[in-house]
Design an enzyme around this catalytic site. Sequence first.
Site, PDB file in Angstrom:
ATOM      1  N   ASP A 340       0.586  -1.281  -0.196  1.00 39.39           N
ATOM      2  CA  ASP A 340       0.150   0.003   0.129  1.00 39.39           C
ATOM      3  C   ASP A 340       0.881   1.139   0.087  1.00 39.39           C
ATOM      4  O   ASP A 340       1.810   1.403   0.836  1.00 39.39           O
ATOM      5  CB  ASP A 340      -0.645  -0.158   1.258  1.00 39.39           C
ATOM      6  CG  ASP A 340      -1.967   1.193   1.415  1.00 39.39           C
ATOM      7  OD1 ASP A 340      -2.485   1.142   0.512  1.00 39.39           O
ATOM      8  OD2 ASP A 340      -1.629   2.027   2.175  1.00 39.39           O
ATOM      9  N   GLU A 370       1.873   0.368  -5.001  1.00 39.08           N
ATOM     10  CA  GLU A 370       1.016   1.364  -5.589  1.00 39.08           C
ATOM     11  C   GLU A 370       2.325   2.530  -5.536  1.00 39.08           C
ATOM     12  O   GLU A 370       2.692   2.958  -4.383  1.00 39.08           O
ATOM     13  CB  GLU A 370       0.052   2.030  -4.769  1.00 39.08           C
ATOM     14  CG  GLU A 370      -1.158   1.073  -4.383  1.00 39.08           C
ATOM     15  CD  GLU A 370      -2.177   1.712  -3.458  1.00 39.08           C
ATOM     16  OE1 GLU A 370      -3.178   1.911  -4.024  1.00 39.08           O
ATOM     17  OE2 GLU A 370      -1.684   2.033  -2.338  1.00 39.08           O
TER      18      GLU A 370
END
Length: 801
Positions: A340, A370
Amino acid sequence: MQVGNEASLIPVYNGRDLGLTYTKDDCLFNIWAPTAEHVTLALYEDAGEYDEHGNVTDHSGGREFPLTRNEYGVWSLKLQGDWNGYFYMYLVTLPGREPHYAADPYSIAVSANGQRSAIVDLAETDPAGWENDVRPHHGEPLDAVIYELHVRDFSSDPEAPYGGGRGGFRAFLQTGLKDTQGNSIGIDHLQELGVTHVHLMPVPDYKTVNELAVAAGDRSVYNWGYDPQHYNVPEGSYASDPADPAARIREFKQVVQTLHAAGIGVIMDVVYNHTFSVDDGPFEPIVPGYFYRTDEQGRLTNGSGVGNELATERPMVRKFIKDSLRFWAEEYHVDGFRFDLLGLIDTPTVEEFTKELRSEVFPGMMIYGEPWTGGDSPLQHKTLKGAQRGKGFAVFNDNFRNAIKGDSDGWGTGFATGAWGKEDDVVQGIRGAIYDFTEVPSETINYVTAHDNLNLWDKIITTRHMRHACSFPEWNQGMPADGRSAAEAVESADPYHRVNGDDLLKEESVRRSLLANSMVLTSQGIPFIHAGDELLRSKYGDHNSYRSGDEVNAIRWGNKARFLPVFRYYQGLIALRRSHPAFRMRTREQVERHLEILRASDHVVAFRLHGYANGDDWRNIVVIYNGSDRDETMFLPDDSERWHIVVNDCQAGAETLSIAEGDRVTIPRWSMMVLHDDADDALSDEGGNTGSKMPGAGEQTGHFRTVEMYYQRTDGQYEGWNVWVWGTGVQDGHVPLTMIGEGLAVARIRVAPHVRKIGYIFRLNQWEDKDIDMDRYLELGGGNETVQVIIRSGTVTVQAV
């Protein structure tokens, strides 16, 4: 105490024994607390007294044992005896502060709601046969097909026949489940679909769900889990008994074991960029100021968007992340990690754990994340798109995502949802982003939707301005804005308004959804699908359902029977990809050599994978995407007269559906097509060689034209220079220069009949230099004549011959 710039003065410990080391003869407790004045172990026989909110506020009354500090800031205690089943806390005294209790940041087991660290014998948590658990080996990362899934969503459908463990880990252990019409659901559905890896949204212990309330039957509290509390412990709300520290460990191991037995790898979604809270988090009570990034004034920075960010560039934060990942990989046999907000983790840290996990634990470990942040951060070495080049890990390709679908939550459209002019961006994604931000295709995760934002079906409904027709409510923080309950709003909504089950695959929204993920599954790179896309899953227009509950988030297994042709289409595309390595090329050079763009205009993108790409047993593969609202006719390469259609607008797979003969084929609107030729059917040149015969100067072959670019360099140096072309409709990429006289070279480029403009760049070798640092275009007009132009180095002007 503010550490900030003094962080470099704090001692660093490199040992691999932080946390609890348990044996039946003794327990070794090690905690890194270099700024503490005293650390005492508090040992308990039980989990403590819980209040109505599920918290333990009084940790006094334990048996206390002092720890001793070494030169590296590690406080240690070896306690003789077997303490399996006990709980513990640390009583920490910091300069100028009252002593306070804190859980072990390296906890590997905890009480309900993570209130106390627990002592467990991990060997006793191993399920039967755990020693024989084998990771599925699916080759290299490019061979993966990833399926993103939330643990609770998987089995919270009240109509699905889960016998026990609904909404938790135990639901994954149930095999052989069927719907009322005999279709496989649950883990058998995943196996039937053909995905190689399940990406589980966060399963490490998180803060915002009261585990005891869930165990008591309260299903009202829901969360995705991006609010970490204990990084090395499975989440208790997914366990059969959160009050038993061993239960969640054993049951998550069983999840991994069951998925492995089905041939499916397990990827964990991990959140090392921030914690839910700071003062009550896992680090601040032990080493205040060290674990969090701050600005020049010592204030917490907010690159995560939720109030804090971990200072991953500091040695002991980096060590914690590496130790944590290694623990999950070794103890739980997980096969990969999704990060994340990877942008907030410094690139050297990502490089280090990628190398170590691959070389020391599992060579096939999947590593991706990400490549962005949630806000501004002072971190210098952010892991953004491009930072991964040549470093062995992958990042999400939001460029390709946006080109396919448009924006994430609004009315904006992309290629598959109705926008024009997206063809060039789509081509970048098809090539594995090798001319965008990657060095090789394995560095891009291709996707259209994930858990964040509108899911695919709801995005298409939104772009078609059908939210009102489908009775979608406006959502506000997990609840309908009009005051109704989520259950009431869901009950009155009709996500499949106008979808006719008798003619399912002809409906526009269905076709657009299939087209979007078809593009993902047939492009170079690693494909990623959000759970339920293959069932036309809807979240009733909720673009941020992180706490919206089961009514919104549950995967409704009844949709499999209702939309079975959609499932079978996905199944066929995945089978095609997995059985044909041409869709999984490893290197930039392979892509440049074997992938030709045949057309990229007027809402049609077509390409050919030729020359038995990547060892494929198909000689030529043609893939065509038609995003327009009309049927489109596409010219096929002229080195074959007979083409096998394996994917059309209604079926997908690797088996022949029909034969196309001649030089063209028609692709229905909002659909795609995949064709291949037989090597035995291919046309030959006079020397017996199969393949496209490039025409010489002035030569015409069928309807194709030739562009002759005469190149003149003022320095007279032509060694290594070539031209890179695109938009030819035949074969894009590298075209060599041929010297035809002193101070003049020519590149001959074949162009399809429909092409009116091509792009080009003169370059030195593999982009060592460019003649002019800009994309240039040549207008061709119509007609069948050979186009001849002179281009002089360093000038933008083009002279017609």
